[in-house]
Design a protein around this motif. Structure first.
Motif: not given
Length: 339
Positions: A90-91, A168-171, A147-150, A102-106
């Motif tokens: 769920h992203f 991929t189950s939510a797609l 999901q690509r962002v995740g 979001n991508i920068a957080i880590p």
């Protein structure tokens, strides 16, 4: 790369104990795309969360990149976890943050320099096909884009291992395929080992080279995907494989089948598509039998064709026996089908 040894996991619920995992042992080699499949409640999510110790096993050993994670100090474990990225079903994106943030957080959490953060995030946006979404917010994205962002966020720290929990189950099917192709690209271009859990055999078929099948907290079958697809040994595995490799005759045809004297109905299973015409030709020329194809199906798995075919053979009994022996000598699995 990843090794689980004799893993048990027990959850305590009020006065009862639930054994979620029982004596799990598996090994994921460097460069693998290793799939774990099972029905709901089989223990898949618990298993994958053990790899980065989001869940700790009750007993057993978790080894990643040569480190026994349970024996590490807190500081050593934090360092080891930087090599393990995770993608969620769920992203888990922050709605108040932009795609870039979001991508920068880590990278922010590990106190990277601003210039290095920007360079890495822009690189990942380009890689996952979202170069124009830097300033967008999650509410403005489709499920596949989220999901690509995740995935980009999971790759931010240059991990050597990527864990995918039902990614991929939510797609929808088309988006699922595009995400699977992205995961394959990550594996090939970044040389990242991937472990993915799913309840869909199509996911295993599309990108995995190895698979483990789970049921009630245990691994009931594991091995090379082609081997498991072509010769599943456990009933649960066979039920999964049936969703991809159709072996059974359609019900509308089953009701019309009948065995007559001098005929057999047999199911054939073999690798390769080119041998189909060859062995049928040989049956006609070597034996006094007449083959007729009732049903056929071909599926591509790891660039190999897995073929199944149901045929009727008509002829004298001794010729039918010889014809079936010949097929088996060619490496074809032969099973007589009851009417």
């Amino acid at each position: 790369m990843i090794e689980l040894k004799n893993i048990y996991k027990t959850f305590k619920k009020k006065d009862a104990e639930v054994q979620a995992l029982k004596n799990i042992s598996l090994k994921v080699e460097k460069g693998d795309i290793f799939g774990v499949i099972g029905f709901s409640g089989a223990g898949k999510s618990t298993l994958i969360r053990l790899v980065n110790l989001l869940e700790r096993p009750t007993s057993g050993e978790v080894i990643v990149n040569g480190d026994s994670l349970l024996s590490l100090t807190d500081k050593q474990l934090r360092t080891a976890k930087k090599q393990i990225g995770m993608v969620f079903q769920h992203f888990h994106l922050l709605e108040s943050k932009s795609v870039f943030d979001n991508i920068a957080i880590p990278l922010i959490l590990q106190k990277s320099k601003k210039g290095d953060i920007r360079k890495r995030v822009i690189e990942l946006l380009e890689f996952v096909g979202l170069a124009d979404k830097e300033k967008a917010y999650p509410s403005e994205l489709s499920g596949g884009q989220k999901q690509r962002v995740g995935i980009a966020r999971a790759l931010a720290t240059n991990p050597s291992v990527l864990l995918c929990d039902e990614a991929t189950s939510a797609l929808d099917p088309q988006t699922t395929m595009s995400i699977l192709q992205l995961l394959k690209k990550i594996n090939q271009e970044y040389n990242i080992t991937i472990m993915i859990i799913t309840h869909e055999m199509a996911v295993i078929q599309e990108i995995c080279n190895k698979v483990a099948v789970m049921e009630q907290g245990e691994i009931i079958e594991q091995g090379n995907v082609l081997q498991v697809f072509s010769k599943p040994s456990h009933p649960t595995t066979r039920s999964f494989v049936k969703t991809i490799v159709q072996k059974e005759l359609p019900l509308s045809m089953k009701g019309k089948l009948s065995h007559t004297s001098g005929s057999k109905i047999i199911r054939l299973e073999f690798l390769g598509s080119e041998m189909t015409q060859s062995f049928l030709y040989e049956l006609v020329n070597r034996f006094e039998v007449k083959p007729a194809i009732l049903f056929a199906n071909m599926v591509e798995i790891q660039e190999n064709i897995v073929s199944t075919m149901t045929i009727s053979l008509t002829g004298k009994e001794e010729q039918l026996v010889l014809a079936c022996l010949y097929l088996k000598e060619q490496g074809i699995q032969v099973e007589e089908v009851s009417a």
